[in-house]
Design a protein around this motif. Structure first.
Motif, PDB file in Angstrom:
ATOM      1  N   ALA A  29       0.188   1.547   2.475  1.00  0.00           N
ATOM      2  CA  ALA A  29       0.930   0.284   2.413  1.00  0.00           C
ATOM      3  C   ALA A  29       1.850   0.257   1.191  1.00  0.00           C
ATOM      4  O   ALA A  29       2.999  -0.202   1.284  1.00  0.00           O
ATOM      5  N   THR A  30       1.374   0.753   0.076  1.00  0.00           N
ATOM      6  CA  THR A  30       2.209   0.822  -1.126  1.00  0.00           C
ATOM      7  C   THR A  30       3.413   1.719  -0.893  1.00  0.00           C
ATOM      8  O   THR A  30       4.541   1.377  -1.266  1.00  0.00           O
ATOM      9  N   ARG A  34       7.180   0.552  -1.247  1.00  0.00           N
ATOM     10  CA  ARG A  34       7.937   1.197  -2.323  1.00  0.00           C
ATOM     11  C   ARG A  34       9.064   2.074  -1.796  1.00  0.00           C
ATOM     12  O   ARG A  34      10.187   2.016  -2.262  1.00  0.00           O
ATOM     13  N   HIS A  35       8.759   2.919  -0.832  1.00  0.00           N
ATOM     14  CA  HIS A  35       9.743   3.894  -0.369  1.00  0.00           C
ATOM     15  C   HIS A  35      10.498   3.439   0.874  1.00  0.00           C
ATOM     16  O   HIS A  35      11.643   3.820   1.065  1.00  0.00           O
ATOM     17  N   GLY A  36       9.846   2.652   1.703  1.00  0.00           N
ATOM     18  CA  GLY A  36      10.513   2.148   2.897  1.00  0.00           C
ATOM     19  C   GLY A  36      11.349   0.920   2.607  1.00  0.00           C
ATOM     20  O   GLY A  36      12.301   0.618   3.303  1.00  0.00           O
ATOM     21  N   GLY A  37      10.944   0.180   1.555  1.00  0.00           N
ATOM     22  CA  GLY A  37      11.699  -1.007   1.154  1.00  0.00           C
ATOM     23  C   GLY A  37      11.575  -2.165   2.118  1.00  0.00           C
ATOM     24  O   GLY A  37      12.373  -3.096   2.063  1.00  0.00           O
ATOM     25  N   THR A  38      10.580  -2.108   3.007  1.00  0.00           N
ATOM     26  CA  THR A  38      10.418  -3.172   3.998  1.00  0.00           C
ATOM     27  C   THR A  38       8.949  -3.558   4.084  1.00  0.00           C
ATOM     28  O   THR A  38       8.077  -2.799   3.661  1.00  0.00           O
ATOM     29  N   PRO A  39       8.660  -4.726   4.637  1.00  0.00           N
ATOM     30  CA  PRO A  39       7.258  -5.058   4.893  1.00  0.00           C
ATOM     31  C   PRO A  39       6.654  -4.041   5.870  1.00  0.00           C
ATOM     32  O   PRO A  39       7.363  -3.421   6.655  1.00  0.00           O
ATOM     33  N   ALA A  40       5.351  -3.898   5.796  1.00  0.00           N
ATOM     34  CA  ALA A  40       4.657  -2.941   6.658  1.00  0.00           C
ATOM     35  C   ALA A  40       3.782  -3.686   7.669  1.00  0.00           C
ATOM     36  O   ALA A  40       3.278  -4.764   7.383  1.00  0.00           O
ATOM     37  N   GLU A  60      -3.065   2.623  11.069  1.00  0.00           N
ATOM     38  CA  GLU A  60      -1.632   2.907  11.210  1.00  0.00           C
ATOM     39  C   GLU A  60      -0.848   1.953  10.320  1.00  0.00           C
ATOM     40  O   GLU A  60      -1.140   0.750  10.281  1.00  0.00           O
ATOM     41  N   VAL A  61       0.117   2.502   9.612  1.00  0.00           N
ATOM     42  CA  VAL A  61       1.021   1.711   8.783  1.00  0.00           C
ATOM     43  C   VAL A  61       2.435   2.039   9.244  1.00  0.00           C
ATOM     44  O   VAL A  61       2.856   3.188   9.213  1.00  0.00           O
ATOM     45  N   GLU A  62       3.129   1.004   9.695  1.00  0.00           N
ATOM     46  CA  GLU A  62       4.485   1.187  10.223  1.00  0.00           C
ATOM     47  C   GLU A  62       5.467   0.375   9.391  1.00  0.00           C
ATOM     48  O   GLU A  62       5.196  -0.775   9.028  1.00  0.00           O
ATOM     49  N   ASP A  63       6.594   0.996   9.069  1.00  0.00           N
ATOM     50  CA  ASP A  63       7.654   0.285   8.357  1.00  0.00           C
ATOM     51  C   ASP A  63       8.991   0.685   8.959  1.00  0.00           C
ATOM     52  O   ASP A  63       9.052   1.573   9.810  1.00  0.00           O
ATOM     53  N   GLY A  84       2.703  10.526  -7.449  1.00  0.00           N
ATOM     54  CA  GLY A  84       2.972  11.645  -6.571  1.00  0.00           C
ATOM     55  C   GLY A  84       1.751  12.297  -5.949  1.00  0.00           C
ATOM     56  O   GLY A  84       1.864  13.296  -5.256  1.00  0.00           O
ATOM     57  N   ARG A  85       0.578  11.714  -6.175  1.00  0.00           N
ATOM     58  CA  ARG A  85      -0.641  12.302  -5.625  1.00  0.00           C
ATOM     59  C   ARG A  85      -1.248  11.505  -4.486  1.00  0.00           C
ATOM     60  O   ARG A  85      -2.281  11.868  -3.940  1.00  0.00           O
ATOM     61  N   GLY A  86      -0.630  10.410  -4.111  1.00  0.00           N
ATOM     62  CA  GLY A  86      -1.202   9.514  -3.117  1.00  0.00           C
ATOM     63  C   GLY A  86      -1.456  10.165  -1.774  1.00  0.00           C
ATOM     64  O   GLY A  86      -2.526  10.008  -1.182  1.00  0.00           O
TER      65      GLY A  86
END
Length: 114
Positions: A29-30, A34-40, A60-63, A84-86
């Motif tokens: 979700a983070t 952070r990287h998608g710039g949209t709600p998930a 499942e996490v969709e953005d 960078g380890r997530g």
């Protein structure tokens, strides 16, 4: 989100997966925000396979972000880096995981055997 996941797992009598799954969900979700710039959009399902003895919990996490190549995000990270380890954690904690495009962005999934 963590409370919701923990409650769902408790309802399925799968308390033992809670720590790993909430950590995975938090990471995905983070990344979506952070990287998608949209709600998930987050979904959680319990699947009883038609073959084999294991049940599978699938997160499942969709953005609607641009997506990424997961291979480029699972390389070794320099020790001095604080991030960078997530996805390495997701890879280690999940039974299986992956990514795929959707009509509006991307979906990242992680599965844990129950």
């Amino acid at each position: 989100m963590r409370t919701w996941i923990t409650a769902r797992l408790a309802g399925w009598h799968l308390h033992g997966l809670s720590d790993d799954l909430t950590l995975i969900a938090t990471e995905l979700a983070t990344n979506a925000v952070r990287h998608g710039g949209t709600p998930a959009r987050i979904t959680l399902a319990l699947r009883d396979p038609s073959t084999g003895p294991r049940r599978v919990v699938r997160l499942e996490v969709e953005d609607s972000g641009p997506g990424f190549s997961y291979r480029s995000h699972t390389r070794p990270v320099p020790v001095e880096n604080c991030t960078g380890r997530g996805l390495l954690l997701v890879d280690t904690l999940s039974s299986a995981w992956g990514t795929g495009p959707t009509a509006t962005g991307q979906l990242v999934r992680a599965e844990l055997w129950a």
